[in-house]
Design a protein around this motif. Sequence first.
Motif, mmCIF file in Angstrom:
data_model
loop_
_atom_site.group_PDB
_atom_site.id
_atom_site.type_symbol
_atom_site.label_atom_id
_atom_site.label_comp_id
_atom_site.label_asym_id
_atom_site.label_seq_id
_atom_site.Cartn_x
_atom_site.Cartn_y
_atom_site.Cartn_z
ATOM 1 N N PHE A 162 -55.950 70.621 -18.990
ATOM 2 C CA PHE A 162 -57.286 70.486 -19.126
ATOM 3 C C PHE A 162 -57.739 69.036 -18.736
ATOM 4 O O PHE A 162 -57.178 68.375 -18.091
ATOM 5 C CB PHE A 162 -57.302 70.108 -20.825
ATOM 6 C CG PHE A 162 -56.344 69.076 -21.307
ATOM 7 C CD1 PHE A 162 -56.761 67.825 -21.613
ATOM 8 C CD2 PHE A 162 -55.251 69.420 -21.723
ATOM 9 C CE1 PHE A 162 -56.023 66.711 -22.086
ATOM 10 C CE2 PHE A 162 -54.133 68.535 -22.259
ATOM 11 C CZ PHE A 162 -54.802 67.246 -22.376
ATOM 12 N N GLY A 163 -59.037 68.984 -18.686
ATOM 13 C CA GLY A 163 -59.573 68.037 -17.833
ATOM 14 C C GLY A 163 -61.242 68.475 -17.825
ATOM 15 O O GLY A 163 -61.787 68.991 -18.690
ATOM 16 N N THR A 164 -61.892 67.506 -16.919
ATOM 17 C CA THR A 164 -63.378 67.400 -16.956
ATOM 18 C C THR A 164 -63.944 67.617 -15.469
ATOM 19 O O THR A 164 -63.122 67.211 -14.518
ATOM 20 C CB THR A 164 -63.859 65.994 -17.553
ATOM 21 O OG1 THR A 164 -63.265 65.929 -18.771
ATOM 22 C CG2 THR A 164 -65.275 65.960 -17.298
ATOM 23 N N TYR A 165 -65.068 68.550 -15.211
ATOM 24 C CA TYR A 165 -65.481 68.761 -13.913
ATOM 25 C C TYR A 165 -66.482 67.636 -13.481
ATOM 26 O O TYR A 165 -67.370 67.124 -14.359
ATOM 27 C CB TYR A 165 -66.461 69.921 -14.102
ATOM 28 C CG TYR A 165 -65.599 71.366 -14.134
ATOM 29 C CD1 TYR A 165 -65.067 71.895 -13.068
ATOM 30 C CD2 TYR A 165 -65.485 71.856 -15.515
ATOM 31 C CE1 TYR A 165 -64.236 73.006 -13.314
ATOM 32 C CE2 TYR A 165 -64.751 72.973 -15.645
ATOM 33 C CZ TYR A 165 -63.990 73.493 -14.490
ATOM 34 O OH TYR A 165 -63.256 74.774 -14.644
ATOM 35 N N LEU A 166 -66.131 67.043 -12.398
ATOM 36 C CA LEU A 166 -66.700 65.764 -12.092
ATOM 37 C C LEU A 166 -67.905 66.258 -11.022
ATOM 38 O O LEU A 166 -69.021 65.672 -10.934
ATOM 39 C CB LEU A 166 -66.074 64.859 -11.248
ATOM 40 C CG LEU A 166 -64.610 64.506 -12.062
ATOM 41 C CD1 LEU A 166 -63.764 63.581 -11.050
ATOM 42 C CD2 LEU A 166 -65.197 63.527 -13.370
ATOM 43 N N GLU A 167 -67.560 67.312 -10.203
ATOM 44 C CA GLU A 167 -68.732 67.759 -9.102
ATOM 45 C C GLU A 167 -68.627 69.236 -9.242
ATOM 46 O O GLU A 167 -67.455 69.976 -9.244
ATOM 47 C CB GLU A 167 -68.423 67.444 -7.806
ATOM 48 C CG GLU A 167 -68.656 65.928 -7.568
ATOM 49 C CD GLU A 167 -68.424 65.524 -6.264
ATOM 50 O OE1 GLU A 167 -68.771 66.417 -5.026
ATOM 51 O OE2 GLU A 167 -67.649 64.519 -5.899
ATOM 52 N N VAL A 168 -69.614 70.158 -9.342
ATOM 53 C CA VAL A 168 -69.630 71.415 -9.218
ATOM 54 C C VAL A 168 -71.021 71.871 -8.356
ATOM 55 O O VAL A 168 -72.167 71.526 -8.502
ATOM 56 C CB VAL A 168 -70.211 72.180 -10.621
ATOM 57 C CG1 VAL A 168 -70.493 73.550 -10.487
ATOM 58 C CG2 VAL A 168 -69.030 71.786 -11.601
ATOM 59 N N THR A 169 -70.540 72.111 -7.126
ATOM 60 C CA THR A 169 -71.740 72.521 -6.119
ATOM 61 C C THR A 169 -71.359 74.066 -5.429
ATOM 62 O O THR A 169 -70.586 74.183 -4.760
ATOM 63 C CB THR A 169 -71.727 71.683 -4.778
ATOM 64 O OG1 THR A 169 -71.844 70.105 -5.440
ATOM 65 C CG2 THR A 169 -72.702 71.876 -3.914
#
Length: 168
Positions: A87-94
């Motif tokens: 599990f984790g967190t999205y930092l950038e989504v392009t």
Amino acid sequence: MDARRESEPTPMKNGTTVERKSERELVTTRTFNGPARIVFEAWTKPELFKRWWAPKSMGMSLLSCEMDVRVGGKYRLEFGDDAMAFFGTYLEVTPPSRLVWTNEEGGEGGPVTTVTFEEKGGKTLLVMHELYPSKEALDEAIASGSISGNDETFNQLDELLASTTSSE
């Protein structure tokens, strides 16, 4: 691993290359037959991701796949009999060119993964860059065998892409 051998790429079948760039960095590259948009979707749509991510040879499948693919969104992947989770967190989504996320299952300071998707002539060059918090953390990931599963999962992604692009 000595410094000279540390930077030499390790080719795997079907074009997957794994290269240790420094004490803390690992870069995996692979070219997929399919446009970047489709490869990106395979990484960001749970119904597609579940079909290729867990190595079948390990007898595991994804039991749960939650993905809120946006900056600040969370993901959680559970698989195996003991319900091991990533599990984790999205930092950038392009879309459809770049994803960056944290890997928080190991506590504070887990690796950060950046995946880029570059389309060339209907094929997609995927580059996965993993930055670990320490040399020891990367050494442990390599020793655990988790890195070696990438080739099998990428083969499974190839199979998914072949079925997806042929049905378009």
